[in-house]
Design an enzyme around this catalytic site. Sequence first.
Site, mmCIF file in Angstrom:
data_model
loop_
_atom_site.group_PDB
_atom_site.id
_atom_site.type_symbol
_atom_site.label_atom_id
_atom_site.label_comp_id
_atom_site.label_asym_id
_atom_site.label_seq_id
_atom_site.Cartn_x
_atom_site.Cartn_y
_atom_site.Cartn_z
ATOM 1 C CG PHE A 138 -62.119 -46.784 -5.493
ATOM 2 C CD1 PHE A 138 -61.538 -47.972 -5.066
ATOM 3 C CD2 PHE A 138 -63.393 -46.832 -6.048
ATOM 4 C CE1 PHE A 138 -62.222 -49.176 -5.179
ATOM 5 C CE2 PHE A 138 -64.078 -48.039 -6.155
ATOM 6 C CZ PHE A 138 -63.491 -49.214 -5.715
ATOM 7 C CG ASP A 223 -63.808 -42.188 -11.511
ATOM 8 O OD1 ASP A 223 -65.029 -41.964 -11.361
ATOM 9 O OD2 ASP A 223 -63.247 -43.214 -11.085
ATOM 10 C CE LYS A 252 -69.891 -45.137 -5.511
ATOM 11 N NZ LYS A 252 -68.545 -45.169 -6.076
HETATM 12 C C1 PLP Z 1 -67.660 -46.222 -6.625
HETATM 13 C C2 PLP Z 1 -66.615 -45.720 -7.544
HETATM 14 C C3 PLP Z 1 -66.187 -46.465 -8.660
HETATM 15 C C4 PLP Z 1 -66.641 -47.873 -8.907
HETATM 16 O O1 PLP Z 1 -67.995 -47.951 -9.171
HETATM 17 P P1 PLP Z 1 -68.703 -49.408 -9.184
HETATM 18 O O2 PLP Z 1 -70.106 -49.093 -9.643
HETATM 19 O O3 PLP Z 1 -68.644 -49.928 -7.790
HETATM 20 O O4 PLP Z 1 -67.979 -50.260 -10.130
HETATM 21 C C5 PLP Z 1 -65.275 -45.888 -9.513
HETATM 22 N N1 PLP Z 1 -64.792 -44.638 -9.302
HETATM 23 C C6 PLP Z 1 -65.183 -43.899 -8.243
HETATM 24 C C7 PLP Z 1 -64.634 -42.525 -8.076
HETATM 25 C C8 PLP Z 1 -66.092 -44.410 -7.327
HETATM 26 O O5 PLP Z 1 -66.447 -43.683 -6.266
#
Ligand code: PLP
Length: 396
Positions: A138, A223, A252
């Site tokens: 994701f 990420d 986050k």
């Molecule tokens: C939550 C998340 C995102 C997206 O972040 P947003 O602030 O909602 O755009 C991207 N990568 C990972 C691994 C995430 O957990």
Amino acid sequence: MTTDELIALSDKYIMPTYKRFPIVLVRGAGARVWDSNGKEYLDFVAGIAVCSLGHSHPKVVEAIKKQVEILTHVSNLYHIEPQILYAQKLMENSFANKAFFCNSGAEANEAAIKLARKYAYENMGKGKYELITMKDSFHGRTMATVTATGQTKFQVGFAPLLEGFKHVPFDDISALSNAITDKTCGVMLEPIQGEGGVRIPDDKYLSRVRKICDEKGILMILDEVQVGMARTGTLFAYEHYNVEPDIVTLAKAVGNGFPIGVMMATDRVASAFQPGSHASTFGGNPLAMAAALATLETIMKDGILENVRKVGAYFTKRLHELKDRSSIIKEIRGRGLIIGIEISIDGSSIVNACMDRGLLMNCTGGSVLRFVPPLTITEKDVDAAVAILGEVIADK
Ligand SMILES: *Cc1c(COP(=O)(O)O)cnc(C)c1O
């Protein structure tokens, strides 16, 4: 207004992109939140791994209050003191040399994708633009990041997706190696797949990915939007695996609830961005950076990393005791304070029943209960959560 009236207005005026639980949260302190009826919950969602120091942490509150009175926003056309101070602290504590600031995880990944392409364009020769990402990953909801995301459920209806992405199974080195072509400029992956169900790769996986990237001369992009900033017991998850990536994204937990995204890279890679290459109006503004600096200083000073390791291990131990008594728990996976429980039934009934009893958690992929509580929780908080979960599971 009553709770029912608020929810009716929410349904009337807000696009239904979220399936929301029928409560309105109005206040938080530490690991607890309260709804509009005054009911208290132990919050093991923490805004999905966002409020890592707990709700309304006094040091972050104070930093935001102080900064908002001095200077809230100026453009990146000028140098910004809190941004400089935060960048210095973040770079001094990471592999990276330079940072780019934005406002969300998707935006940080978007920046990483653009930097990788620009770096390849300038340094790798023509036609090298392809990124390999992982199935069940994701990376966000913008067009580029939803294309990078390896889950079709997020992509249906948005075609045509972006060109230049290829997905391979996570934790499968030969699949990755076989997918690399002379068009590939990099690999982008999560060190632990969060939304994909708290999937933890083999201990050697990331160092093998690094080795392949070195051999092929391509970039390694991590990420760490969900697992960065102390969630796993080290400031960054890559530290567990003895690797240095080329680019890392964060979001986050960076501002403990203040929306911030970060994309950081080595000097070599960052040099592909020049004035005009990329930008964000709000990125790194004084208010956001004051929140980020207070958050990072607190993480580094207040024994947070030690607490994550200690309470994370305790939580995992308590969950294993639960597993010994339960037939529906299949597997417990976690690192520090990101923990997933794979169960053999649909998770939503468990999430709802726990919420009724005052425990918030969520469910990813239908059957993985995910816990990403504040990193400040105590063993007593864990005992309270496990007691509720135990009662709920015993009913199943
Ligand atoms: C939550 C998340 C995102 C997206 O972040 P947003 O602030 O909602 O755009 C991207 N990568 C990972 C691994 C995430 O957990």
